[in-house]
Write a protein that holds these residues in place. Structure first.
Motif, PDB file in Angstrom:
ATOM      1  N   GLU A   1     -14.223 -16.603  -3.610  1.00 16.68           N
ATOM      2  CA  GLU A   1     -13.518 -15.932  -4.695  1.00 16.68           C
ATOM      3  C   GLU A   1     -14.054 -14.517  -4.902  1.00 16.68           C
ATOM      4  O   GLU A   1     -13.295 -13.589  -5.149  1.00 16.68           O
ATOM      5  CB  GLU A   1     -13.639 -16.744  -5.983  1.00 16.68           C
ATOM      6  CG  GLU A   1     -12.826 -18.039  -5.951  1.00 16.68           C
ATOM      7  CD  GLU A   1     -13.014 -18.835  -7.217  1.00 16.68           C
ATOM      8  OE1 GLU A   1     -13.857 -18.414  -8.043  1.00 16.68           O
ATOM      9  OE2 GLU A   1     -12.343 -19.867  -7.388  1.00 16.68           O
TER      10      GLU A   1
ATOM     11  N   HIS B   1      -0.497  -7.328  -6.574  1.00 16.65           N
ATOM     12  CA  HIS B   1      -0.555  -8.683  -7.141  1.00 16.65           C
ATOM     13  C   HIS B   1      -1.334  -9.621  -6.229  1.00 16.65           C
ATOM     14  O   HIS B   1      -2.144 -10.431  -6.704  1.00 16.65           O
ATOM     15  CB  HIS B   1       0.865  -9.204  -7.353  1.00 16.65           C
ATOM     16  CG  HIS B   1       0.918 -10.659  -7.728  1.00 16.65           C
ATOM     17  ND1 HIS B   1       0.496 -11.133  -8.951  1.00 16.65           N
ATOM     18  CD2 HIS B   1       1.328 -11.751  -7.016  1.00 16.65           C
ATOM     19  CE1 HIS B   1       0.652 -12.441  -8.997  1.00 16.65           C
ATOM     20  NE2 HIS B   1       1.145 -12.842  -7.833  1.00 16.65           N
ATOM     21  N   ASP B   2      -1.115  -9.525  -4.923  1.00 23.37           N
ATOM     22  CA  ASP B   2      -1.836 -10.391  -3.989  1.00 23.37           C
ATOM     23  C   ASP B   2      -3.329 -10.080  -3.967  1.00 23.37           C
ATOM     24  O   ASP B   2      -4.149 -10.972  -3.748  1.00 23.37           O
ATOM     25  CB  ASP B   2      -1.254 -10.223  -2.580  1.00 23.37           C
ATOM     26  CG  ASP B   2       0.197 -10.691  -2.505  1.00 23.37           C
ATOM     27  OD1 ASP B   2       0.608 -11.501  -3.357  1.00 23.37           O
ATOM     28  OD2 ASP B   2       0.923 -10.227  -1.601  1.00 23.37           O
TER      29      ASP B   2
ATOM     30  N   SER C   1      -4.404 -10.602  -8.197  1.00 29.18           N
ATOM     31  CA  SER C   1      -3.842 -11.765  -8.908  1.00 29.18           C
ATOM     32  C   SER C   1      -3.355 -11.411 -10.310  1.00 29.18           C
ATOM     33  O   SER C   1      -3.244 -12.276 -11.175  1.00 29.18           O
ATOM     34  CB  SER C   1      -4.866 -12.899  -8.990  1.00 29.18           C
ATOM     35  OG  SER C   1      -5.238 -13.320  -7.701  1.00 29.18           O
ATOM     36  N   ARG C   2      -3.069 -10.149 -10.553  1.00 29.35           N
ATOM     37  CA  ARG C   2      -2.549  -9.719 -11.849  1.00 29.35           C
ATOM     38  C   ARG C   2      -1.033  -9.711 -11.837  1.00 29.35           C
ATOM     39  O   ARG C   2      -0.406  -9.529 -10.789  1.00 29.35           O
ATOM     40  CB  ARG C   2      -3.067  -8.333 -12.205  1.00 29.35           C
ATOM     41  CG  ARG C   2      -4.559  -8.292 -12.476  1.00 29.35           C
ATOM     42  CD  ARG C   2      -4.976  -6.951 -13.060  1.00 29.35           C
ATOM     43  NE  ARG C   2      -6.374  -6.948 -13.474  1.00 29.35           N
ATOM     44  CZ  ARG C   2      -6.953  -5.935 -14.102  1.00 29.35           C
ATOM     45  NH1 ARG C   2      -6.247  -4.841 -14.381  1.00 29.35           N
ATOM     46  NH2 ARG C   2      -8.223  -6.004 -14.451  1.00 29.35           N
ATOM     47  N   SER C   3      -0.451  -9.883 -13.009  1.00 31.88           N
ATOM     48  CA  SER C   3       1.006  -9.923 -13.121  1.00 31.88           C
ATOM     49  C   SER C   3       1.585  -8.511 -12.940  1.00 31.88           C
ATOM     50  O   SER C   3       1.062  -7.526 -13.473  1.00 31.88           O
ATOM     51  CB  SER C   3       1.417 -10.487 -14.483  1.00 31.88           C
ATOM     52  OG  SER C   3       2.823 -10.447 -14.627  1.00 31.88           O
TER      53      SER C   3
ATOM     54  N   LYS D   1     -11.899 -11.187  -4.632  1.00 32.59           N
ATOM     55  CA  LYS D   1     -11.739 -10.424  -5.862  1.00 32.59           C
ATOM     56  C   LYS D   1     -12.306  -9.022  -5.662  1.00 32.59           C
ATOM     57  O   LYS D   1     -13.464  -8.853  -5.321  1.00 32.59           O
ATOM     58  CB  LYS D   1     -12.463 -11.130  -7.005  1.00 32.59           C
ATOM     59  CG  LYS D   1     -12.193 -10.486  -8.357  1.00 32.59           C
ATOM     60  CD  LYS D   1     -12.866 -11.278  -9.448  1.00 32.59           C
ATOM     61  CE  LYS D   1     -12.601 -10.648 -10.815  1.00 32.59           C
ATOM     62  NZ  LYS D   1     -13.247 -11.402 -11.899  1.00 32.59           N
TER      63      LYS D   1
END
Length: 253
Positions: free
Chosen positions: A43, A186-187, A190-192, A47
């Protein structure tokens, strides 16, 4: 004695079972900890760091300002020159178009340099491939712009066609690359991106509406001027009987 012997045997069995189970539990706990540590490492790898996230955001802002704002505004500006044939106003429109397009090219170049310097460009996704093609076409358009022939020359019509085709390709690829960039963002984080996608869609739809409305507005204005400048028509009932024959003879001639 029989009962005490049985209790001792049962206690011994229980102790042996506990001693057998404890290593299994401890090993399973260590295994779970190992899996959790590997997961957290993965992760953390996926990230992005705060610095990288800022650079991704800056890259997206530069490309939006270039391809999503300045370039379309420059196109809308040069479309206004169709109403002007010569004069000072035409020069102002032309220089405004040139300045907006050059600013768009400079911002896109800054975004490209930021991408090459800080990002891993394996060109294994649509965003990076479209971006590479877009940067090449942008500078080709700049070269074509500097080779603009004078009005009335033989190559003027061919140049206008080439300039329009390349400009259309730049606009379409620029808008498409912004959408693919939002998906890549986004990928990666991972944010909208739902809100940004809606805002950009509304903006581009408004620009397209004004782009199509410009010609219609000129046509509407011309229609109003034509109707105002037309002489009033006289019906046959308003013409005296003695003059009807003269009118008919004049129309037949």
């Amino acid at each position: 004695m029989g009962i005490l012997h049985k209790l001792q045997v049962a206690f011994t069995i229980h102790v042996n079972l506990i001693l057998l189970i404890l290593p299994t539990i401890s090993s399973s706990q260590e295994h779970m900890k190992t899996i959790g540590s590997h997961t957290s490492i993965k992760e953390n790898k996926h990230k992005p760091s705060p610095k990288l996230q800022f650079e991704i955001t800056l890259h997206g802002f530069l490309l939006w300002a270039s391809m999503g704002f300045l370039m379309p505004i420059g196109i809308l500006t040069i479309r206004m020159s169709k109403r002007q044939e010569f004069g000072r106003r035409l020069k102002i429109i032309f220089y405004a178009h040139a300045i907006l397009q050059m600013l768009a090219v400079l911002l896109a170049t800054a975004g490209a340099i930021l991408s090459v310097k800080n990002f891993s460009n394996a060109f294994n996704n649509y965003h990076q491939r479209i971006g590479l093609a877009l940067y090449g076409i942008i500078w080709l358009q700049v070269l074509v712009g500097f080779l603009r022939p004078q009005r009335g020359s033989k190559g003027r019509s061919v140049w206008i066609l080439v300039h329009w085709l390349i400009g259309t390709a730049v606009s379409l690829l620029g808008v498409l690359n912004i959408y693919t960039g939002l998906q890549a963002y986004h990928d990666k984080t991972s944010r909208s991106i739902r809100l940004w996608t809606i805002i950009f869609t509304v903006q581009i739809s408004s620009i397209v509406f004004f782009y199509l409305f410009q010609d219609k507005w000129v046509y509407i204005q011309k229609q109003g001027m034509t109707m105002c400048n037309e002489p009033p028509r006289i019906s046959c009932q308003e013409i005296p009987a003695d003059d009807k024959e003269k009118v008919l003879k004049a129309e037949s001639c």
